[in-house]
Design a protein around this motif. Structure first.
Motif, PDB file in Angstrom:
ATOM      1  N   ILE A  22      77.840 -15.133 -84.191  1.00  9.92           N
ATOM      2  CA  ILE A  22      77.473 -13.807 -83.703  1.00  9.92           C
ATOM      3  C   ILE A  22      77.114 -13.913 -82.229  1.00  9.92           C
ATOM      4  O   ILE A  22      76.252 -14.722 -81.850  1.00  9.92           O
ATOM      5  N   ALA A  23      77.782 -13.114 -81.419  1.00  8.96           N
ATOM      6  CA  ALA A  23      77.432 -13.007 -80.012  1.00  8.96           C
ATOM      7  C   ALA A  23      76.285 -12.015 -79.908  1.00  8.96           C
ATOM      8  O   ALA A  23      76.319 -10.945 -80.512  1.00  8.96           O
ATOM      9  N   HIS A  24      75.287 -12.390 -79.199  1.00  4.93           N
ATOM     10  CA  HIS A  24      74.067 -11.616 -78.937  1.00  4.93           C
ATOM     11  C   HIS A  24      73.043 -11.803 -80.050  1.00  4.93           C
ATOM     12  O   HIS A  24      72.202 -12.672 -79.923  1.00  4.93           O
ATOM     13  N   ALA A  25      73.094 -11.025 -81.104  1.00  6.65           N
ATOM     14  CA  ALA A  25      72.120 -11.085 -82.211  1.00  6.65           C
ATOM     15  C   ALA A  25      70.693 -11.049 -81.695  1.00  6.65           C
ATOM     16  O   ALA A  25      69.798 -11.623 -82.287  1.00  6.65           O
ATOM     17  N   THR A  85      74.619 -15.333 -75.166  1.00  7.73           N
ATOM     18  CA  THR A  85      75.238 -14.538 -74.096  1.00  7.73           C
ATOM     19  C   THR A  85      74.210 -13.703 -73.331  1.00  7.73           C
ATOM     20  O   THR A  85      74.403 -12.526 -73.084  1.00  7.73           O
ATOM     21  N   LEU A  86      73.124 -14.345 -72.961  1.00 11.26           N
ATOM     22  CA  LEU A  86      72.018 -13.656 -72.298  1.00 11.26           C
ATOM     23  C   LEU A  86      72.392 -13.125 -70.923  1.00 11.26           C
ATOM     24  O   LEU A  86      71.824 -12.146 -70.458  1.00 11.26           O
ATOM     25  N   GLN A  87      73.330 -13.770 -70.272  1.00 13.90           N
ATOM     26  CA  GLN A  87      73.744 -13.339 -68.936  1.00 13.90           C
ATOM     27  C   GLN A  87      74.367 -11.946 -68.972  1.00 13.90           C
ATOM     28  O   GLN A  87      74.421 -11.262 -67.968  1.00 13.90           O
ATOM     29  N   SER A  88      74.800 -11.506 -70.143  1.00 17.44           N
ATOM     30  CA  SER A  88      75.394 -10.173 -70.282  1.00 17.44           C
ATOM     31  C   SER A  88      74.370  -9.057 -70.132  1.00 17.44           C
ATOM     32  O   SER A  88      74.720  -7.916 -69.881  1.00 17.44           O
ATOM     33  N   PHE A  89      73.111  -9.422 -70.329  1.00 16.97           N
ATOM     34  CA  PHE A  89      72.049  -8.425 -70.276  1.00 16.97           C
ATOM     35  C   PHE A  89      71.416  -8.420 -68.893  1.00 16.97           C
ATOM     36  O   PHE A  89      71.868  -9.102 -67.993  1.00 16.97           O
ATOM     37  N   VAL A 147      64.352 -11.953 -74.767  1.00 13.23           N
ATOM     38  CA  VAL A 147      63.969 -13.351 -74.574  1.00 13.23           C
ATOM     39  C   VAL A 147      63.075 -13.811 -75.720  1.00 13.23           C
ATOM     40  O   VAL A 147      63.276 -14.887 -76.288  1.00 13.23           O
ATOM     41  N   SER A 148      62.104 -13.007 -76.104  1.00 14.23           N
ATOM     42  CA  SER A 148      61.211 -13.360 -77.218  1.00 14.23           C
ATOM     43  C   SER A 148      61.988 -13.526 -78.516  1.00 14.23           C
ATOM     44  O   SER A 148      61.753 -14.466 -79.285  1.00 14.23           O
ATOM     45  N   SER A 149      62.904 -12.619 -78.775  1.00 10.67           N
ATOM     46  CA  SER A 149      63.700 -12.684 -79.993  1.00 10.67           C
ATOM     47  C   SER A 149      64.562 -13.944 -80.016  1.00 10.67           C
ATOM     48  O   SER A 149      64.648 -14.630 -81.047  1.00 10.67           O
ATOM     49  N   MET A 150      65.185 -14.266 -78.899  1.00 12.63           N
ATOM     50  CA  MET A 150      66.012 -15.470 -78.838  1.00 12.63           C
ATOM     51  C   MET A 150      65.168 -16.721 -79.015  1.00 12.63           C
ATOM     52  O   MET A 150      65.570 -17.658 -79.697  1.00 12.63           O
ATOM     53  N   ARG A 151      64.014 -16.763 -78.376  1.00  8.25           N
ATOM     54  CA  ARG A 151      63.114 -17.916 -78.553  1.00  8.25           C
ATOM     55  C   ARG A 151      62.774 -18.086 -80.035  1.00  8.25           C
ATOM     56  O   ARG A 151      62.783 -19.200 -80.560  1.00  8.25           O
ATOM     57  N   GLN A 164      65.627 -20.683 -70.378  1.00  7.28           N
ATOM     58  CA  GLN A 164      64.580 -19.660 -70.390  1.00  7.28           C
ATOM     59  C   GLN A 164      64.137 -19.318 -71.813  1.00  7.28           C
ATOM     60  O   GLN A 164      62.985 -18.965 -72.029  1.00  7.28           O
ATOM     61  N   VAL A 165      65.040 -19.430 -72.774  1.00  4.80           N
ATOM     62  CA  VAL A 165      64.674 -19.096 -74.162  1.00  4.80           C
ATOM     63  C   VAL A 165      64.315 -20.323 -74.988  1.00  4.80           C
ATOM     64  O   VAL A 165      64.151 -20.215 -76.204  1.00  4.80           O
ATOM     65  N   GLY A 166      64.197 -21.472 -74.352  1.00  9.41           N
ATOM     66  CA  GLY A 166      63.636 -22.612 -75.054  1.00  9.41           C
ATOM     67  C   GLY A 166      64.523 -23.811 -75.292  1.00  9.41           C
ATOM     68  O   GLY A 166      64.058 -24.810 -75.838  1.00  9.41           O
ATOM     69  N   LEU A 167      65.793 -23.753 -74.913  1.00 12.82           N
ATOM     70  CA  LEU A 167      66.612 -24.954 -75.061  1.00 12.82           C
ATOM     71  C   LEU A 167      66.283 -25.923 -73.934  1.00 12.82           C
ATOM     72  O   LEU A 167      65.982 -25.507 -72.813  1.00 12.82           O
TER      73      LEU A 167
END
Length: 175
Positions: A26-29, A50-54, A67-71, A103-106
């Motif tokens: 899934i892209a985004h989610a 695909t955070l750069q899309s936002f 960002v919080s959701s992705m983390r 930025q999201v934790g990787l």
């Protein structure tokens, strides 16, 4: 049909429907809740943030929530593969996604693996690409700098090899 399927979904309902329908990734989610995330983990569904899309800045309320959701998804061990919205992000700028993944934790290593080993596996191509190994396609890049120390080094490509053939070599690149 035996094809890998990637769905674009942002909210929990869309993610849930996509996963229940059998997608591979899934892209985004970006705003999935615990139910679809658990389903993704059970079924081995990859996320391509695909955070750069936002929004380029996470200072907005929407950006901070994303960002919080992705983390949260990364902390819950949803498998991550690198991807970009090529139609949204101008070609040649997709390496900026690496900074967003940190930025999201990787970690830098995890971000590089998302773009190599994980992306190859997600596409069902792990037998041919994704690692530097005898018998695999030699699709390689060299960058100016060490991306483990500075992830933006991936934006400074000086050498490109595609299927064992050099297709680009800058003056500063490898011999």
């Amino acid at each position: 049909a035996g094809r890998n399927v990637v769905a674009h979904a942002i909210g929990a309902a869309g993610v849930r429907l996509a996963v229940q329908s059998g997608v591979d990734a899934i892209a985004h989610a970006g705003f999935a809740d615990s139910e679809p995330v658990e389903l993704m983990k059970r079924r081995g569904v990859w996320i391509m943030p695909t955070l750069q899309s936002f929004s380029p800045e996470s200072a907005t309320a929407h950006g901070q929530a994303l960002v919080s959701s992705m983390r949260w998804m990364i902390e819950h061990h949803v498998p991550v593969a690198f991807g970009t919205d090529a139609g949204v992000i101008r070609h040649g700028r997709n390496a900026r996604e690496f900074t967003r993944l940190l930025q999201v934790g990787l970690s830098p290593v995890e971000a590089l693996r998302a773009a190599t080993i994980n992306a190859a596996r997600m596409l069902g191509q792990g037998e041919h690409i994704g690692v530097v190994e005898t018998g695999k396609d030699a699709d390689l890049i060299a960058v100016a700098g060490n991306p483990l120390d500075d992830i933006t080094a991936v934006q400074r490509v000086v050498f490109v090899m595609q299927q064992g053939r050099v297709v680009r070599r800058d003056a500063a690149g490898p011999p």
